[in-house]
Write a protein that holds these residues in place. Sequence first.
Motif, PDB file in Angstrom:
ATOM      1  N   MET A  29      39.366 -10.687  -2.199  1.00  0.00           N
ATOM      2  CA  MET A  29      40.490 -11.629  -2.241  1.00  0.00           C
ATOM      3  C   MET A  29      41.576 -11.201  -1.264  1.00  0.00           C
ATOM      4  O   MET A  29      42.176 -12.033  -0.564  1.00  0.00           O
ATOM      5  CB  MET A  29      41.055 -11.698  -3.656  1.00  0.00           C
ATOM      6  CG  MET A  29      42.367 -12.485  -3.768  1.00  0.00           C
ATOM      7  SD  MET A  29      42.221 -14.208  -3.224  1.00  0.00           S
ATOM      8  CE  MET A  29      41.540 -14.953  -4.715  1.00  0.00           C
ATOM      9  N   ARG A  30      41.849  -9.900  -1.175  1.00  0.00           N
ATOM     10  CA  ARG A  30      42.867  -9.396  -0.267  1.00  0.00           C
ATOM     11  C   ARG A  30      42.502  -9.742   1.179  1.00  0.00           C
ATOM     12  O   ARG A  30      43.341 -10.233   1.944  1.00  0.00           O
ATOM     13  CB  ARG A  30      43.015  -7.883  -0.438  1.00  0.00           C
ATOM     14  CG  ARG A  30      44.025  -7.244   0.496  1.00  0.00           C
ATOM     15  CD  ARG A  30      44.348  -5.830   0.075  1.00  0.00           C
ATOM     16  NE  ARG A  30      43.164  -4.989  -0.024  1.00  0.00           N
ATOM     17  CZ  ARG A  30      42.664  -4.519  -1.170  1.00  0.00           C
ATOM     18  NH1 ARG A  30      43.242  -4.796  -2.318  1.00  0.00           N
ATOM     19  NH2 ARG A  30      41.589  -3.754  -1.169  1.00  0.00           N
TER      20      ARG A  30
ATOM     21  N   VAL B 115      46.150 -16.413   5.927  1.00  0.00           N
ATOM     22  CA  VAL B 115      47.544 -16.443   6.381  1.00  0.00           C
ATOM     23  C   VAL B 115      47.625 -16.242   7.897  1.00  0.00           C
ATOM     24  O   VAL B 115      48.395 -16.905   8.595  1.00  0.00           O
ATOM     25  CB  VAL B 115      48.369 -15.365   5.647  1.00  0.00           C
ATOM     26  CG1 VAL B 115      49.733 -15.194   6.307  1.00  0.00           C
ATOM     27  CG2 VAL B 115      48.544 -15.754   4.184  1.00  0.00           C
ATOM     28  N   ALA B 116      46.813 -15.325   8.410  1.00  0.00           N
ATOM     29  CA  ALA B 116      46.815 -15.055   9.851  1.00  0.00           C
ATOM     30  C   ALA B 116      46.307 -16.245  10.648  1.00  0.00           C
ATOM     31  O   ALA B 116      46.703 -16.452  11.803  1.00  0.00           O
ATOM     32  CB  ALA B 116      45.963 -13.825  10.148  1.00  0.00           C
ATOM     33  N   GLN B 117      45.404 -17.037  10.029  1.00  0.00           N
ATOM     34  CA  GLN B 117      44.843 -18.234  10.659  1.00  0.00           C
ATOM     35  C   GLN B 117      44.214 -17.916  12.012  1.00  0.00           C
ATOM     36  O   GLN B 117      44.307 -18.711  12.961  1.00  0.00           O
ATOM     37  CB  GLN B 117      45.915 -19.318  10.819  1.00  0.00           C
ATOM     38  CG  GLN B 117      46.432 -19.874   9.500  1.00  0.00           C
ATOM     39  CD  GLN B 117      47.417 -20.999   9.689  1.00  0.00           C
ATOM     40  OE1 GLN B 117      48.109 -21.073  10.699  1.00  0.00           O
ATOM     41  NE2 GLN B 117      47.484 -21.887   8.727  1.00  0.00           N
ATOM     42  N   SER B 118      43.590 -16.767  12.103  1.00  0.00           N
ATOM     43  CA  SER B 118      42.924 -16.406  13.354  1.00  0.00           C
ATOM     44  C   SER B 118      41.558 -17.095  13.407  1.00  0.00           C
ATOM     45  O   SER B 118      40.774 -17.000  12.457  1.00  0.00           O
ATOM     46  CB  SER B 118      42.750 -14.885  13.442  1.00  0.00           C
ATOM     47  OG  SER B 118      42.058 -14.410  12.297  1.00  0.00           O
TER      48      SER B 118
ATOM     49  N   PHE C  68      46.741  -8.362 -11.651  1.00  0.00           N
ATOM     50  CA  PHE C  68      45.753  -8.680 -10.604  1.00  0.00           C
ATOM     51  C   PHE C  68      46.411  -8.699  -9.228  1.00  0.00           C
ATOM     52  O   PHE C  68      45.900  -8.104  -8.269  1.00  0.00           O
ATOM     53  CB  PHE C  68      45.102 -10.027 -10.917  1.00  0.00           C
ATOM     54  CG  PHE C  68      44.450 -10.683  -9.733  1.00  0.00           C
ATOM     55  CD1 PHE C  68      43.389 -10.087  -9.075  1.00  0.00           C
ATOM     56  CD2 PHE C  68      44.910 -11.920  -9.275  1.00  0.00           C
ATOM     57  CE1 PHE C  68      42.785 -10.696  -7.978  1.00  0.00           C
ATOM     58  CE2 PHE C  68      44.310 -12.538  -8.181  1.00  0.00           C
ATOM     59  CZ  PHE C  68      43.252 -11.923  -7.535  1.00  0.00           C
ATOM     60  N   VAL C  69      47.550  -9.370  -9.110  1.00  0.00           N
ATOM     61  CA  VAL C  69      48.239  -9.462  -7.818  1.00  0.00           C
ATOM     62  C   VAL C  69      48.705  -8.077  -7.371  1.00  0.00           C
ATOM     63  O   VAL C  69      48.552  -7.703  -6.200  1.00  0.00           O
ATOM     64  CB  VAL C  69      49.436 -10.431  -7.901  1.00  0.00           C
ATOM     65  CG1 VAL C  69      50.230 -10.420  -6.601  1.00  0.00           C
ATOM     66  CG2 VAL C  69      48.949 -11.846  -8.205  1.00  0.00           C
TER      67      VAL C  69
ATOM     68  N   PRO D  20      53.583 -10.586   2.999  1.00  0.00           N
ATOM     69  CA  PRO D  20      54.185 -11.304   1.868  1.00  0.00           C
ATOM     70  C   PRO D  20      53.661 -12.729   1.730  1.00  0.00           C
ATOM     71  O   PRO D  20      53.574 -13.265   0.632  1.00  0.00           O
ATOM     72  CB  PRO D  20      55.679 -11.288   2.194  1.00  0.00           C
ATOM     73  CG  PRO D  20      55.857 -10.088   3.067  1.00  0.00           C
ATOM     74  CD  PRO D  20      54.608 -10.004   3.881  1.00  0.00           C
ATOM     75  N   ALA D  21      53.292 -13.331   2.848  1.00  0.00           N
ATOM     76  CA  ALA D  21      52.766 -14.696   2.807  1.00  0.00           C
ATOM     77  C   ALA D  21      51.422 -14.740   2.080  1.00  0.00           C
ATOM     78  O   ALA D  21      51.106 -15.713   1.396  1.00  0.00           O
ATOM     79  CB  ALA D  21      52.616 -15.260   4.206  1.00  0.00           C
ATOM     80  N   ALA D  22      50.624 -13.675   2.222  1.00  0.00           N
ATOM     81  CA  ALA D  22      49.338 -13.620   1.537  1.00  0.00           C
ATOM     82  C   ALA D  22      49.548 -13.516   0.028  1.00  0.00           C
ATOM     83  O   ALA D  22      48.845 -14.158  -0.758  1.00  0.00           O
ATOM     84  CB  ALA D  22      48.519 -12.436   2.042  1.00  0.00           C
ATOM     85  N   VAL D  23      50.522 -12.699  -0.361  1.00  0.00           N
ATOM     86  CA  VAL D  23      50.839 -12.560  -1.782  1.00  0.00           C
ATOM     87  C   VAL D  23      51.351 -13.888  -2.340  1.00  0.00           C
ATOM     88  O   VAL D  23      50.954 -14.327  -3.416  1.00  0.00           O
ATOM     89  CB  VAL D  23      51.887 -11.455  -1.999  1.00  0.00           C
ATOM     90  CG1 VAL D  23      52.222 -11.319  -3.477  1.00  0.00           C
ATOM     91  CG2 VAL D  23      51.384 -10.120  -1.442  1.00  0.00           C
ATOM     92  N   ALA D  24      52.237 -14.536  -1.555  1.00  0.00           N
ATOM     93  CA  ALA D  24      52.793 -15.820  -1.994  1.00  0.00           C
ATOM     94  C   ALA D  24      51.704 -16.875  -2.127  1.00  0.00           C
ATOM     95  O   ALA D  24      51.749 -17.724  -3.030  1.00  0.00           O
ATOM     96  CB  ALA D  24      53.857 -16.285  -1.007  1.00  0.00           C
TER      97      ALA D  24
END
Length: 312
Positions: A191-192, A199-202, A138-139, A150-154
């Motif tokens: 999900m992506r 992660v971007a926190q915009s 899935f990942v 990478p932070a999104a994957v983590a």
Amino acid sequence: MDVTTLYAIGELARRTGLSVRTIRFYSDEGVVTPTTRSPAGYRLYDLDALLRLELVRTLRELGMDLATIRRVLDRELSVADVAAAHADAVDVQIRMLTLRRSVLRVVAGRGSNPEETKLMHQLTQLSDAGRRRLFDDFVEGTFGAVDADPAAVALVRAATPDLPEDATGEQVAAWVEIAKLVGDEDFRARMRQAAMRQVAQSPLEIERAAGEELMAFTRQAVMEARQAGIDPLSDRAAPVIDTLVDRFAAVLARTPDPHLRDWMAEQFEQAHDSMVDRYWRLVWIVNGWQIVPNLLPIYPWLIQALRQDRAA
């Protein structure tokens, strides 16, 4: 009783609780051999044979196979080593039986059809490694084909659903639903997008326009409403929404009418994906995590309440 005492099969059966037929079988298999025979040709056994049979009976009742027992009797294996191996095997059996029981309870409670029942059984029968492979696929399928942060994957990997050994029916049902979701291409795309946005926190346009003070007030108001058990579709939600809409209207210099409510709902919907939100809730259930009210997303409640008010 002394070491020279000899026992016929009937006496061994009485002392060990084994049947004559079973003792004869063990004798024929060489597990325990007769010490001698009577003048009439009947097998006679000494004290050592009696003790071996008592050990055989104990090990058999613990679920050990005859070949393993023979190696123990021949001192090729220690009882401790065999017991440890069998204890591990029993742990696996208990886990599988517990999962099977949970599946049956879910099937009974939901009135599942044969296809769903089969799917639930197959998914819960997967080993721990099999479930990890399912999630790894899935990942990889979600982030592997793009230049993902990478932070999104983590973020997604940090919350890997891990079905516990003593899973409840609710956890089994949640795990099955997760397994269906992670194989869906549309969900993977959503999900992506959601993970990378988090992660971007915009901030959203409405968040920038409202300012930190009003957004903090909004989060607090919604959190208190949720803690009070207020359904966003109920009349009890109306005063909360009225207050929020009035505050947004004042800050944005707009009229607190249905058009503003509709625009607010559309704006907040950009940060909320119901399917992704459902996934995270399912992960919480499977992992047995405590749901902390102030970590729950406020937008789903807010959007529902705004839409309900407009519909009314």
